[in-house]
Motif scaffolding. Structure first.
Motif, PDB file in Angstrom:
ATOM      1  N   SER A   1       0.752  -1.235   0.045  1.00  0.00           N
ATOM      2  CA  SER A   1       0.112  -0.101   0.049  1.00  0.00           C
ATOM      3  C   SER A   1       0.821   1.339  -0.007  1.00  0.00           C
ATOM      4  O   SER A   1       1.860   1.315   0.412  1.00  0.00           O
ATOM      5  CB  SER A   1      -1.050   0.062   1.226  1.00  0.00           C
ATOM      6  OG  SER A   1      -0.169   0.263   2.471  1.00  0.00           O
ATOM      7  N   ASP A   2       0.368   2.521  -0.213  1.00  0.00           N
ATOM      8  CA  ASP A   2       0.984   3.585  -0.341  1.00  0.00           C
ATOM      9  C   ASP A   2       1.682   3.899   1.093  1.00  0.00           C
ATOM     10  O   ASP A   2       2.721   4.297   1.218  1.00  0.00           O
ATOM     11  CB  ASP A   2       0.273   4.782  -0.586  1.00  0.00           C
ATOM     12  CG  ASP A   2      -0.151   4.738  -2.429  1.00  0.00           C
ATOM     13  OD1 ASP A   2      -0.981   5.668  -2.596  1.00  0.00           O
ATOM     14  OD2 ASP A   2       0.271   3.811  -2.783  1.00  0.00           O
ATOM     15  N   ARG A   3       0.603   3.661   2.018  1.00  0.00           N
ATOM     16  CA  ARG A   3       1.142   3.890   3.761  1.00  0.00           C
ATOM     17  C   ARG A   3       2.453   2.841   3.741  1.00  0.00           C
ATOM     18  O   ARG A   3       3.485   3.494   4.581  1.00  0.00           O
ATOM     19  CB  ARG A   3      -0.047   3.611   4.519  1.00  0.00           C
ATOM     20  CG  ARG A   3       0.220   3.643   5.926  1.00  0.00           C
ATOM     21  CD  ARG A   3      -0.935   3.673   6.938  1.00  0.00           C
ATOM     22  NE  ARG A   3      -1.278   2.105   6.908  1.00  0.00           N
ATOM     23  CZ  ARG A   3      -0.744   1.279   7.649  1.00  0.00           C
ATOM     24  NH1 ARG A   3       0.239   1.462   8.637  1.00  0.00           N
ATOM     25  NH2 ARG A   3      -0.961  -0.211   7.600  1.00  0.00           N
ATOM     26  N   ASP A   4       2.330   1.790   3.614  1.00  0.00           N
ATOM     27  CA  ASP A   4       3.430   0.899   3.621  1.00  0.00           C
ATOM     28  C   ASP A   4       4.714   1.289   3.083  1.00  0.00           C
ATOM     29  O   ASP A   4       5.880   1.132   3.763  1.00  0.00           O
ATOM     30  CB  ASP A   4       2.949  -0.581   3.524  1.00  0.00           C
ATOM     31  CG  ASP A   4       2.239  -1.036   4.697  1.00  0.00           C
ATOM     32  OD1 ASP A   4       2.250  -0.794   5.547  1.00  0.00           O
ATOM     33  OD2 ASP A   4       1.689  -2.357   4.331  1.00  0.00           O
ATOM     34  N   ALA A   5       4.373   1.479   1.666  1.00  0.00           N
ATOM     35  CA  ALA A   5       5.558   2.052   0.997  1.00  0.00           C
ATOM     36  C   ALA A   5       6.268   3.130   1.607  1.00  0.00           C
ATOM     37  O   ALA A   5       7.400   3.501   1.529  1.00  0.00           O
ATOM     38  CB  ALA A   5       5.206   2.430  -0.564  1.00  0.00           C
ATOM     39  N   ARG A   6       5.562   4.345   2.325  1.00  0.00           N
ATOM     40  CA  ARG A   6       5.872   5.604   2.983  1.00  0.00           C
ATOM     41  C   ARG A   6       6.879   5.064   4.068  1.00  0.00           C
ATOM     42  O   ARG A   6       8.026   5.675   4.100  1.00  0.00           O
ATOM     43  CB  ARG A   6       4.863   6.544   3.245  1.00  0.00           C
ATOM     44  CG  ARG A   6       4.390   7.354   2.154  1.00  0.00           C
ATOM     45  CD  ARG A   6       3.417   8.583   2.473  1.00  0.00           C
ATOM     46  NE  ARG A   6       2.372   8.078   3.407  1.00  0.00           N
ATOM     47  CZ  ARG A   6       1.286   7.555   3.144  1.00  0.00           C
ATOM     48  NH1 ARG A   6       0.835   7.515   1.718  1.00  0.00           N
ATOM     49  NH2 ARG A   6      -0.017   7.158   3.787  1.00  0.00           N
ATOM     50  N   ARG A   7       6.148   4.193   4.713  1.00  0.00           N
ATOM     51  CA  ARG A   7       7.249   3.695   5.981  1.00  0.00           C
ATOM     52  C   ARG A   7       8.389   2.801   5.405  1.00  0.00           C
ATOM     53  O   ARG A   7       9.539   3.245   5.985  1.00  0.00           O
ATOM     54  CB  ARG A   7       6.356   2.547   6.830  1.00  0.00           C
ATOM     55  CG  ARG A   7       5.255   3.106   7.596  1.00  0.00           C
ATOM     56  CD  ARG A   7       4.237   2.194   8.352  1.00  0.00           C
ATOM     57  NE  ARG A   7       5.457   1.528   9.210  1.00  0.00           N
ATOM     58  CZ  ARG A   7       5.016   0.072   9.664  1.00  0.00           C
ATOM     59  NH1 ARG A   7       4.046  -0.634   9.054  1.00  0.00           N
ATOM     60  NH2 ARG A   7       5.952  -0.479  10.384  1.00  0.00           N
ATOM     61  N   LEU A   8       8.319   2.385   4.273  1.00  0.00           N
ATOM     62  CA  LEU A   8       9.532   1.661   3.746  1.00  0.00           C
ATOM     63  C   LEU A   8      10.614   2.817   3.339  1.00  0.00           C
ATOM     64  O   LEU A   8      11.733   2.589   3.521  1.00  0.00           O
ATOM     65  CB  LEU A   8       9.009   0.647   2.501  1.00  0.00           C
ATOM     66  CG  LEU A   8      10.334  -0.035   1.948  1.00  0.00           C
ATOM     67  CD1 LEU A   8      11.024  -0.967   2.891  1.00  0.00           C
ATOM     68  CD2 LEU A   8       9.620  -0.901   0.581  1.00  0.00           C
TER      69      LEU A   8
END
Length: 194
Positions: free
Chosen positions: A166-173
């Motif tokens: 997800s975009d949220r997980d990609a931002r965390r990554l």
């Protein structure tokens, strides 16, 4: 040329299907107004569109396939025969329920090898490539990641390579990548040879 042919056929089918379904809704007696009959027809065609979106997001999503097949089956059946009133009146709530199930409920994410992965990324980033939540993701990340990339861009690039996120997980990554890359590797990409 193939894309235009598909677009033409989709547009023609949508218009003709809509008109036939609208006429059948009026003939069934379930609705008594042109606008409501049009809304009923749009609901069936909307179910098909939601199914297509679900399948395009994840071709292995059985919920999306079920919705797509049910919508096309209903459309074909209702264009051939007038539905009984009780069935015609059941279409809107069923369409809403299926749309919520297919478009709103979370899907299990999969890595590039078709394996299900947990909903959130592991911490720290080193665990990603060591049999953690996204096995096989580190090479894909190394291929696509650039320092100025946004979370949405990373999520799209990973999805294109078969790693669902997800975009949220990609931002965390991205935050984890930037934190580890900046002090340790002088801007090299993760997984790149030193």
């Amino acid at each position: 040329m193939r894309r235009w042919l598909v677009v033409f056929l989709a547009a023609a089918a949508a218009v003709l299907s809509f008109d036939a379904l609208r006429a059948q809704a009026l003939a069934s007696g379930a609705v008594h107004h042109q606008a409501l009959a049009a809304l009923w027809a749009a609901g069936i065609d909307g179910m098909a569109a939601a199914g297509v979106l679900g399948v395009r997001t994840d071709r292995r999503d059985l919920r999306a396939w079920a919705m797509l097949l049910l919508a096309f089956g209903a459309s074909i059946t209702f264009q051939i025969t007038t539905p009984p009133v009780w069935l015609a009146r059941a279409v809107p709530p069923v369409a809403l329920l299926l749309a919520i199930i297919v478009l709103e409920l979370p899907r299990p994410r999969r890595d590039g090898h078709g394996q299900k992965v947990p909903a959130s990324l592991p911490e720290p980033i080193a665990e990603v490539g060591e049999g953690g939540a996204l096995p096989g993701a580190l090479p894909a990340i190394a291929e696509v990641w650039t320092e100025g990339m946004s979370g949405a861009e990373l999520a799209r690039a990973l999805t294109d390579r078969g790693v669902q996120t997800s975009d949220r997980d990609a931002r965390r990554l991205l935050a984890l990548l930037r934190a580890e890359v900046a002090p340790a590797s002088n801007g090299q990409r993760p997984g790149a040879a030193s």
